[in-house]
Design an enzyme around this catalytic site. Sequence first.
Site, PDB file in Angstrom:
ATOM      1  N   HIS A  76      71.553  24.886  42.633  1.00 26.07           N
ATOM      2  CA  HIS A  76      71.688  25.902  41.582  1.00 26.07           C
ATOM      3  C   HIS A  76      72.231  27.184  42.226  1.00 26.07           C
ATOM      4  O   HIS A  76      71.727  27.601  43.267  1.00 26.07           O
ATOM      5  CB  HIS A  76      70.319  26.155  40.925  1.00 26.07           C
ATOM      6  CG  HIS A  76      70.351  27.188  39.862  1.00 26.07           C
ATOM      7  ND1 HIS A  76      70.857  26.941  38.596  1.00 26.07           N
ATOM      8  CD2 HIS A  76      69.970  28.486  39.859  1.00 26.07           C
ATOM      9  CE1 HIS A  76      70.763  28.046  37.869  1.00 26.07           C
ATOM     10  NE2 HIS A  76      70.236  28.991  38.621  1.00 26.07           N
ATOM     11  N   GLY A 131      83.515  18.640  42.067  1.00 21.64           N
ATOM     12  CA  GLY A 131      82.708  17.997  43.105  1.00 21.64           C
ATOM     13  C   GLY A 131      82.881  18.574  44.492  1.00 21.64           C
ATOM     14  O   GLY A 131      82.886  17.831  45.476  1.00 21.64           O
TER      15      GLY A 131
HETATM   16  C1  GRF Z   1      78.501  25.073  41.577  1.00 26.15           C
HETATM   17  O1  GRF Z   1      78.427  26.458  41.329  1.00 26.15           O
HETATM   18  C2  GRF Z   1      77.092  24.528  41.644  1.00 26.15           C
HETATM   19  O2  GRF Z   1      76.163  25.482  42.084  1.00 26.15           O
HETATM   20  C3  GRF Z   1      76.803  24.184  40.232  1.00 26.15           C
HETATM   21  O3  GRF Z   1      78.000  23.628  39.749  1.00 26.15           O
HETATM   22  C4  GRF Z   1      79.103  24.359  40.358  1.00 26.15           C
HETATM   23  C5  GRF Z   1      80.208  23.392  40.659  1.00 26.15           C
HETATM   24  O4  GRF Z   1      79.895  22.670  41.797  1.00 26.15           O
HETATM   25  N1  GRF Z   1      75.709  23.260  40.154  1.00 26.15           N
HETATM   26  P1  GRF Z   1      80.923  21.557  42.409  1.00 26.15           P
HETATM   27  O5  GRF Z   1      82.113  22.302  42.979  1.00 26.15           O
HETATM   28  O6  GRF Z   1      81.363  20.652  41.249  1.00 26.15           O
HETATM   29  O7  GRF Z   1      80.126  20.850  43.451  1.00 26.15           O
END
Ligand code: GRF
Length: 200
Positions: free
Chosen positions: A108, A11
């Site tokens: 994304h 997150g």
């Molecule tokens: C990130 O690369 C995001 O672009 C994708 O999931 C990955 C993890 O994101 N949707 P986060 O650190 O859990 O926000």
Amino acid sequence: KRVAILISGRGSNMSALIEAAKNADYPAEIVAVIANKPDAGGLETARTQGIPAFAIPHRNFASKREHEKAVSETLQAVKADIVCLAGYMRIISPEFVSEWEGKMLNIHPSLLPLFKGLHTHEQVLEAGMRVHGCTVHFVTAGTDEGPIIAQTAVPVESGDTTDTLAERVLSVEHETYVRALALVASGKAVMKDGRTVFKY
Ligand code: GRF
């Protein structure tokens, strides 16, 4: 605007949105975090930030729609106006998408419409791209296909690996999501006839 964030993992995008929303003139307040994995690190982070955090494991439900109904109930309970998918690794059913059309965002890690799907950093290196980046878009029935709200590009450096690339993209994801959510929460970006309309 009341915003709920859906996560599956650490997150880091969620954390960036929580930080930004602490600013009194940010047009959104984060009212809940929901994870489909009970062990999602982001749940703990949200709790330490005083944000109600709910684990709604998809494996506890007989079907995707059952799970989504449980998620919807929580979204209604917290009176969410906007849903931000942030590292949420579930495909959303068309029914759930239409319930939140124009009010559900996703981030994304590529410059859409290029490189949809998973392993975008590998795809970028494979293609020999010299730029890469991230996209925040409205969620529609097609995966990684909704109207674009904000994008940030980063250079691909010689010797980049998927890890160094992922790290460079992740660092701009946070600022991009903060900017995109502010545009939508303030009404400056709206989804109309399948396109993003900017009103400023
Ligand atoms: C990130 O690369 C995001 O672009 C994708 O999931 C990955 C993890 O994101 N949707 P986060 O650190 O859990 O926000």
